[in-house]
Design a protein around this motif. Structure first.
Motif, PDB file in Angstrom:
ATOM      1  N   PHE A   9       1.338  -2.381  17.607  1.00 16.37           N
ATOM      2  CA  PHE A   9       0.555  -1.870  18.722  1.00 16.37           C
ATOM      3  C   PHE A   9       1.443  -1.648  19.934  1.00 16.37           C
ATOM      4  O   PHE A   9       2.253  -2.504  20.294  1.00 16.37           O
ATOM      5  N   PHE A  11      -4.189  -1.231  25.186  1.00 16.75           N
ATOM      6  CA  PHE A  11      -3.557  -1.073  23.877  1.00 16.75           C
ATOM      7  C   PHE A  11      -3.844   0.280  23.251  1.00 16.75           C
ATOM      8  O   PHE A  11      -4.909   0.879  23.458  1.00 16.75           O
ATOM      9  N   GLY A  12      -2.874   0.739  22.432  1.00 20.38           N
ATOM     10  CA  GLY A  12      -3.078   1.914  21.611  1.00 20.38           C
ATOM     11  C   GLY A  12      -3.822   1.570  20.339  1.00 20.38           C
ATOM     12  O   GLY A  12      -4.162   0.410  20.108  1.00 20.38           O
ATOM     13  N   PRO A  13      -4.039   2.566  19.473  1.00 15.39           N
ATOM     14  CA  PRO A  13      -4.834   2.370  18.260  1.00 15.39           C
ATOM     15  C   PRO A  13      -4.076   1.694  17.122  1.00 15.39           C
ATOM     16  O   PRO A  13      -4.676   1.305  16.131  1.00 15.39           O
TER      17      PRO A  13
END
Lengths: 115, 113
Positions: free
Chosen positions: A90, A106-108
């Motif tokens: 992440f 956060f990103g995916p």
């Protein structure tokens, strides 16, 4: 309007290969991070960059090399991939705030599977 | 070394059955305690930040509280869409830079009809 994006979403590769994961944030933040989430869902920080400068390096093998071309991007290059590198990676970002806490967004995630 | 312990590991509730999740922590000075929600296959989604003992924050059916040693996430009359893993993290007071979050292993919540 994705705030923190990562590519690729999935990565399946053979042991010994070299691969890269890219991360971009459009929040205008000056700090970016890489975290690793293992099979037990434990999330652990790997690196942090502030304004393109490395500020946290959590005893990660030197096969992992982060690169920040500008403060909106933080890429992760992994050399000589090993089975134990299989995990979800992440990317996150935050805005520095000397007097208070910094909320990280956060990103995916990038799901890496090493065969 | 900073440490975060969450309990229970998993929790199954009936819709409308209120409960609490626990996050116990040890840290050398607390800058902030964070709650995140993580759905399967997705990244953690920020819920709350708590800064000092006695502080409370609410969002819909969720309420987070903080003492000097632990935080609780209270879920009132949960719905199936509240099903997720709830993560707690602490950010220590650091000098010389660094904004490391230390996470717990999470509580996996399942709310059934």
């Amino acid at each position: 309007d994705t705030a923190v994006s990562q590519t690729p979403k999935y990565l399946v590769t053979q042991m010994g290969n070299d691969k890269s994961i890219k991360c971009e944030q459009n929040l205008g933040h000056d700090t970016m991070y890489w975290y690793k989430q293992d099979s037990k869902k434990f999330l652990k920080i790997m690196f942090s960059y502030n304004n393109k400068e490395l500020i946290i390096n959590e005893t990660v093998p030197n096969r992992f090399s982060p690169k920040s071309p500008d403060k909106a991007h933080l890429n992760l290059h992994i050399n000589s991939l090993e089975l134990g590198d299989s995990a979800v990676y992440f990317c996150a970002s935050s805005q520095s705030n000397p007097s208070g806490s910094q909320t990280q967004y956060f990103g995916p995630g990038t799901r890496l599977l090493v065969l | 070394e900073d440490q975060v312990t969450q309990s229970p590991e998993a929790l199954r509730l009936q819709e409308g059955e209120s409960s609490s999740l626990n996050c116990s922590y040890t840290v050398s000075g607390l800058r902030g305690l964070f709650w995140y929600r993580q759905d399967p296959g997705k990244g953690p989604e920020f819920l709350f930040t708590l800064y000092s003992a006695g502080e409370e924050k609410e969002k819909e059916r969720l309420k987070a509280t903080l003492t000097k040693k632990e935080s609780f996430l209270h879920i009132t009359a949960p719905k199936p869409e509240d099903s997720a893993t709830y993560l707690c993290a602490v950010q220590p007071l650091l000098t010389g830079g660094g904004n490391k979050l230390t996470f717990g292993t999470g509580t996996q919540l399942k709310v059934e009809l």
